[in-house]
Design a protein around this motif. Structure first.
Motif, PDB file in Angstrom:
ATOM      1  N   GLU A  36       0.830  -1.208   0.000  1.00 39.46           N
ATOM      2  CA  GLU A  36       0.000   0.000   0.000  1.00 39.46           C
ATOM      3  C   GLU A  36       0.865   1.259   0.000  1.00 39.46           C
ATOM      4  O   GLU A  36       0.578   2.219  -0.706  1.00 39.46           O
ATOM      5  CB  GLU A  36      -0.943   0.020   1.214  1.00 39.46           C
ATOM      6  N   GLU A  37       1.931   1.256   0.807  1.00 37.68           N
ATOM      7  CA  GLU A  37       2.832   2.401   0.849  1.00 37.68           C
ATOM      8  C   GLU A  37       3.549   2.577  -0.490  1.00 37.68           C
ATOM      9  O   GLU A  37       3.740   3.704  -0.944  1.00 37.68           O
ATOM     10  CB  GLU A  37       3.868   2.240   1.974  1.00 37.68           C
ATOM     11  N   LEU A  38       3.935   1.476  -1.115  1.00 41.68           N
ATOM     12  CA  LEU A  38       4.604   1.554  -2.412  1.00 41.68           C
ATOM     13  C   LEU A  38       3.682   2.195  -3.451  1.00 41.68           C
ATOM     14  O   LEU A  38       4.099   3.083  -4.197  1.00 41.68           O
ATOM     15  CB  LEU A  38       5.064   0.175  -2.875  1.00 41.68           C
ATOM     16  N   ASP A  39       2.412   1.791  -3.469  1.00 35.01           N
ATOM     17  CA  ASP A  39       1.438   2.409  -4.376  1.00 35.01           C
ATOM     18  C   ASP A  39       1.308   3.899  -4.098  1.00 35.01           C
ATOM     19  O   ASP A  39       1.280   4.715  -5.019  1.00 35.01           O
ATOM     20  CB  ASP A  39       0.066   1.739  -4.249  1.00 35.01           C
ATOM     21  N   HIS A  40       1.231   4.251  -2.802  1.00 33.14           N
ATOM     22  CA  HIS A  40       1.110   5.663  -2.416  1.00 33.14           C
ATOM     23  C   HIS A  40       2.367   6.432  -2.832  1.00 33.14           C
ATOM     24  O   HIS A  40       2.277   7.522  -3.401  1.00 33.14           O
ATOM     25  CB  HIS A  40       0.873   5.773  -0.911  1.00 33.14           C
ATOM     26  N   TYR A  41       3.523   5.865  -2.559  1.00 32.29           N
ATOM     27  CA  TYR A  41       4.797   6.482  -2.941  1.00 32.29           C
ATOM     28  C   TYR A  41       4.807   6.778  -4.439  1.00 32.29           C
ATOM     29  O   TYR A  41       5.090   7.900  -4.862  1.00 32.29           O
ATOM     30  CB  TYR A  41       5.948   5.552  -2.562  1.00 32.29           C
ATOM     31  N   LEU A  42       4.501   5.753  -5.239  1.00 33.87           N
ATOM     32  CA  LEU A  42       4.544   5.920  -6.692  1.00 33.87           C
ATOM     33  C   LEU A  42       3.530   6.952  -7.176  1.00 33.87           C
ATOM     34  O   LEU A  42       3.781   7.658  -8.160  1.00 33.87           O
ATOM     35  CB  LEU A  42       4.332   4.566  -7.378  1.00 33.87           C
ATOM     36  N   SER A  43       2.407   7.085  -6.462  1.00 32.83           N
ATOM     37  CA  SER A  43       1.398   8.076  -6.847  1.00 32.83           C
ATOM     38  C   SER A  43       1.874   9.505  -6.574  1.00 32.83           C
ATOM     39  O   SER A  43       1.308  10.459  -7.114  1.00 32.83           O
ATOM     40  CB  SER A  43       0.078   7.825  -6.105  1.00 32.83           C
ATOM     41  N   LEU A  44       2.889   9.655  -5.730  1.00 34.82           N
ATOM     42  CA  LEU A  44       3.421  10.975  -5.388  1.00 34.82           C
ATOM     43  C   LEU A  44       4.519  11.448  -6.343  1.00 34.82           C
ATOM     44  O   LEU A  44       4.902  12.612  -6.322  1.00 34.82           O
ATOM     45  CB  LEU A  44       3.980  10.973  -3.962  1.00 34.82           C
ATOM     46  N   VAL A  45       5.024  10.542  -7.171  1.00 30.91           N
ATOM     47  CA  VAL A  45       6.112  10.887  -8.083  1.00 30.91           C
ATOM     48  C   VAL A  45       5.559  11.699  -9.247  1.00 30.91           C
ATOM     49  O   VAL A  45       4.719  11.232 -10.011  1.00 30.91           O
ATOM     50  CB  VAL A  45       6.837   9.628  -8.612  1.00 30.91           C
ATOM     51  N   GLY A  46       6.052  12.929  -9.347  1.00 28.73           N
ATOM     52  CA  GLY A  46       5.606  13.819 -10.406  1.00 28.73           C
ATOM     53  C   GLY A  46       6.690  14.063 -11.437  1.00 28.73           C
ATOM     54  O   GLY A  46       7.577  13.228 -11.647  1.00 28.73           O
ATOM     55  N   GLU A  47       6.635  15.234 -12.042  1.00 30.03           N
ATOM     56  CA  GLU A  47       7.562  15.616 -13.100  1.00 30.03           C
ATOM     57  C   GLU A  47       9.012  15.538 -12.640  1.00 30.03           C
ATOM     58  O   GLU A  47       9.367  15.994 -11.556  1.00 30.03           O
ATOM     59  CB  GLU A  47       7.236  17.047 -13.532  1.00 30.03           C
ATOM     60  N   ASN A  48       9.834  14.937 -13.460  1.00 29.69           N
ATOM     61  CA  ASN A  48      11.266  14.795 -13.190  1.00 29.69           C
ATOM     62  C   ASN A  48      11.575  14.056 -11.896  1.00 29.69           C
ATOM     63  O   ASN A  48      12.635  14.231 -11.311  1.00 29.69           O
ATOM     64  CB  ASN A  48      11.965  16.154 -13.198  1.00 29.69           C
ATOM     65  N   GLY A  49      10.627  13.255 -11.408  1.00 24.79           N
ATOM     66  CA  GLY A  49      10.854  12.453 -10.211  1.00 24.79           C
ATOM     67  C   GLY A  49      10.613  13.163  -8.893  1.00 24.79           C
ATOM     68  O   GLY A  49      10.791  12.571  -7.835  1.00 24.79           O
ATOM     69  N   TRP A  50      10.215  14.424  -8.925  1.00 25.75           N
ATOM     70  CA  TRP A  50       9.970  15.173  -7.690  1.00 25.75           C
ATOM     71  C   TRP A  50       8.577  14.881  -7.150  1.00 25.75           C
ATOM     72  O   TRP A  50       7.631  14.656  -7.904  1.00 25.75           O
ATOM     73  CB  TRP A  50      10.112  16.675  -7.925  1.00 25.75           C
ATOM     74  N   CYS A  51       8.434  14.889  -5.836  1.00 23.48           N
ATOM     75  CA  CYS A  51       7.139  14.690  -5.194  1.00 23.48           C
ATOM     76  C   CYS A  51       6.180  15.792  -5.646  1.00 23.48           C
ATOM     77  O   CYS A  51       6.551  16.964  -5.716  1.00 23.48           O
ATOM     78  CB  CYS A  51       7.294  14.731  -3.672  1.00 23.48           C
ATOM     79  N   ILE A  52       4.949  15.401  -5.904  1.00 24.19           N
ATOM     80  CA  ILE A  52       3.937  16.366  -6.341  1.00 24.19           C
ATOM     81  C   ILE A  52       3.581  17.356  -5.244  1.00 24.19           C
ATOM     82  O   ILE A  52       2.988  18.396  -5.512  1.00 24.19           O
ATOM     83  CB  ILE A  52       2.663  15.655  -6.859  1.00 24.19           C
ATOM     84  N   ASN A  53       3.951  17.052  -4.002  1.00 24.92           N
ATOM     85  CA  ASN A  53       3.663  17.945  -2.878  1.00 24.92           C
ATOM     86  C   ASN A  53       4.833  18.842  -2.502  1.00 24.92           C
ATOM     87  O   ASN A  53       4.786  19.528  -1.488  1.00 24.92           O
ATOM     88  CB  ASN A  53       3.227  17.132  -1.658  1.00 24.92           C
ATOM     89  N   PHE A  54       5.888  18.833  -3.299  1.00 28.13           N
ATOM     90  CA  PHE A  54       7.062  19.663  -3.036  1.00 28.13           C
ATOM     91  C   PHE A  54       6.927  20.970  -3.802  1.00 28.13           C
ATOM     92  O   PHE A  54       6.782  20.972  -5.023  1.00 28.13           O
ATOM     93  CB  PHE A  54       8.344  18.934  -3.447  1.00 28.13           C
ATOM     94  N   ASP A  55       6.975  22.080  -3.079  1.00 31.03           N
ATOM     95  CA  ASP A  55       6.918  23.404  -3.694  1.00 31.03           C
ATOM     96  C   ASP A  55       8.350  23.825  -4.014  1.00 31.03           C
ATOM     97  O   ASP A  55       9.143  24.097  -3.109  1.00 31.03           O
ATOM     98  CB  ASP A  55       6.265  24.398  -2.731  1.00 31.03           C
ATOM     99  N   HIS A  56       8.679  23.874  -5.280  1.00 30.09           N
ATOM    100  CA  HIS A  56      10.058  24.176  -5.701  1.00 30.09           C
ATOM    101  C   HIS A  56      10.460  25.613  -5.373  1.00 30.09           C
ATOM    102  O   HIS A  56      11.640  25.881  -5.165  1.00 30.09           O
ATOM    103  CB  HIS A  56      10.240  23.903  -7.196  1.00 30.09           C
ATOM    104  N   GLU A  57       9.528  26.529  -5.336  1.00 29.70           N
ATOM    105  CA  GLU A  57       9.867  27.926  -5.032  1.00 29.70           C
ATOM    106  C   GLU A  57      10.256  28.099  -3.570  1.00 29.70           C
ATOM    107  O   GLU A  57      11.246  28.738  -3.259  1.00 29.70           O
ATOM    108  CB  GLU A  57       8.699  28.852  -5.388  1.00 29.70           C
ATOM    109  N   THR A  58       9.463  27.528  -2.663  1.00 31.10           N
ATOM    110  CA  THR A  58       9.743  27.681  -1.231  1.00 31.10           C
ATOM    111  C   THR A  58      10.608  26.548  -0.696  1.00 31.10           C
ATOM    112  O   THR A  58      11.096  26.630   0.429  1.00 31.10           O
ATOM    113  CB  THR A  58       8.434  27.712  -0.421  1.00 31.10           C
TER     114      THR A  58
END
Length: 123
Positions: A36-58
């Motif tokens: 379940e965690e692996l599925d959740h982890y993979l669902s968080l991987v966004g563009e260029n491998g960065w987490c979709i919840n990571f704000d690149h500006e801040t």
């Protein structure tokens, strides 16, 4: 008398290296994540491998208070996921952070310098 610098693990603001989730860089995910965690982890991987919840500006996590267990660097989590004895947590966590920072930003990066400075301050 020479003072020995002691390192104490801490999360350093403005880093975000751990938010680089590219599964290609972490081939052993299924060794320490539940299915379940692996599925959740993979669902968080966004563009260029960065987490979709990571704000690149801040350089901050947008869901920090609700982040998943596998994002929590703390003794009980590391004991459950990696079988690391709590007495070894500090050294292991520092090594993990350094490896990740080096992989994302480089060994001589300002992020690495900042991290090393922060973990030796206030000791």
């Amino acid at each position: 008398m020479m003072k020995i610098k002691q390192e104490t693990w801490q999360c350093v603001q403005g880093c975000g290296a751990c938010c680089q989730l590219d599964p290609g860089d972490r081939p052993d995910l299924e060794d320490y994540l539940t299915p379940e965690e692996l599925d959740h982890y993979l669902s968080l991987v966004g563009e260029n491998g960065w987490c979709i919840n990571f704000d690149h500006e801040t350089r901050k996590c947008l869901i920090y208070e609700q982040r998943p267990r596998f994002c929590r660097v703390q003794p009980d989590t590391f004991e459950a996921m990696y079988e690391i004895d709590p007495s070894e947590f500090n050294e292991f966590a520092i090594d993990c952070c350094r490896q990740q920072i080096e992989g994302v930003y480089g060994n001589q990066s300002t992020e690495m310098q900042h991290y090393n400075r922060e973990i030796t301050q206030n000791n």
